[in-house]
Motif scaffolding. Structure first.
Motif, mmCIF file in Angstrom:
data_model
loop_
_atom_site.group_PDB
_atom_site.id
_atom_site.type_symbol
_atom_site.label_atom_id
_atom_site.label_comp_id
_atom_site.label_asym_id
_atom_site.label_seq_id
_atom_site.Cartn_x
_atom_site.Cartn_y
_atom_site.Cartn_z
ATOM 1 N N GLY A 178 22.418 -22.974 -9.973
ATOM 2 C CA GLY A 178 23.354 -22.274 -9.087
ATOM 3 C C GLY A 178 24.692 -22.045 -9.751
ATOM 4 O O GLY A 178 25.292 -20.973 -9.603
ATOM 5 N N LEU A 179 25.182 -23.027 -10.481
ATOM 6 C CA LEU A 179 26.448 -22.861 -11.184
ATOM 7 C C LEU A 179 26.349 -21.812 -12.283
ATOM 8 O O LEU A 179 27.282 -21.018 -12.476
ATOM 9 C CB LEU A 179 26.905 -24.202 -11.781
ATOM 10 N N THR B 287 20.510 -29.611 2.753
ATOM 11 C CA THR B 287 21.700 -28.774 2.919
ATOM 12 C C THR B 287 22.091 -28.101 1.610
ATOM 13 O O THR B 287 22.361 -26.896 1.578
ATOM 14 C CB THR B 287 22.877 -29.620 3.446
ATOM 15 N N ILE B 288 22.105 -28.874 0.539
ATOM 16 C CA ILE B 288 22.483 -28.324 -0.770
ATOM 17 C C ILE B 288 21.498 -27.249 -1.207
ATOM 18 O O ILE B 288 21.894 -26.154 -1.619
ATOM 19 C CB ILE B 288 22.575 -29.450 -1.821
ATOM 20 N N SER C 218 16.117 -18.962 -9.954
ATOM 21 C CA SER C 218 16.915 -19.996 -9.300
ATOM 22 C C SER C 218 16.559 -20.112 -7.826
ATOM 23 O O SER C 218 16.485 -21.219 -7.272
ATOM 24 C CB SER C 218 18.404 -19.688 -9.437
ATOM 25 N N ILE C 219 16.333 -18.982 -7.179
ATOM 26 C CA ILE C 219 15.923 -18.989 -5.769
ATOM 27 C C ILE C 219 14.570 -19.669 -5.630
ATOM 28 O O ILE C 219 14.378 -20.537 -4.759
ATOM 29 C CB ILE C 219 15.898 -17.553 -5.208
ATOM 30 N N ILE C 220 13.629 -19.297 -6.473
ATOM 31 C CA ILE C 220 12.284 -19.892 -6.420
ATOM 32 C C ILE C 220 12.358 -21.394 -6.664
ATOM 33 O O ILE C 220 11.743 -22.188 -5.947
ATOM 34 C CB ILE C 220 11.357 -19.200 -7.442
ATOM 35 N N ALA D 4 20.053 -21.605 -2.166
ATOM 36 C CA ALA D 4 19.114 -20.481 -2.069
ATOM 37 C C ALA D 4 19.769 -19.305 -1.345
ATOM 38 O O ALA D 4 19.699 -18.158 -1.818
ATOM 39 C CB ALA D 4 17.837 -20.921 -1.358
ATOM 40 N N GLY D 5 20.423 -19.567 -0.224
ATOM 41 C CA GLY D 5 21.087 -18.491 0.512
ATOM 42 C C GLY D 5 22.218 -17.851 -0.274
ATOM 43 O O GLY D 5 22.389 -16.630 -0.253
#
Length: 156
Positions: free
Chosen positions: A153-154, A65-66, A120-122, A71-72
């Motif tokens: 992400g932060l 979930t995290i 970060s997405i990768i 990613a989204g």
């Protein structure tokens, strides 16, 4: 002499292109994800993870979930940020000299931000696909990798 000049020109084009820094940063994040996964389950890292267990994810469902939310969210942030950049470029091209636009496009700060977003997405996706069910019914959770993904992400 012609070959050397040609190679130098190609090198300069690559270094000054808009996709150079995002590509380098994305590859660096990919290598960091592989490195994280290769050391995640080593004994010293496991001992370190027990020390910081209060900030690590302990459930595979929570980790999924995290990571999928991260990613989204970063994809949405990337789309929004660079839509704004395109609006600024459109306004700049309409009101300023045409020579200003390439200067705005090739700014290193914009490229570094895009590279960090993509990296970060990768990283999040690599961690997401490495949540494995083991043969004995347990689940291997890259909890340290999830922590790094949260930090990325932060920062994003």
């Amino acid at each position: 002499m012609y070959l050397r000049t040609r190679i130098t020109n190609i090198y300069r084009e690559i270094i000054n292109s808009i996709g150079f820094y995002p590509s380098v940063l994305s590859v660096a994040f990919l290598f960091f994800a592989v490195l994280t996964m290769s050391v995640e389950y080593l004994a010293p890292i496991e001992q370190f993870k027990t020390l910081i267990s209060f900030i690590l994810v302990d459930s595979a469902e929570n980790a999924r979930t995290i990571l999928s939310t991260l990613a989204g969210s970063i994809i949405s942030l990337t789309v929004f940020s660079f839509s704004m950049v395109m609006v600024v470029l459109n306004a700049a091209s309409a009101s300023l000299s045409p020579r200003v636009v390439p200067g705005l496009i090739t700014r290193k700060s914009h490229q570094m931000v895009l590279g960090f977003y993509l990296g970060s997405i990768i990283y999040s996706i690599i961690m997401l696909i490495n949540i494995n069910k083991l043969d004995n019914g347990n689940t291997a959770i890259p909890s340290l990798g999830v922590l790094f993904a949260l930090v990325f992400g932060l920062i994003s």
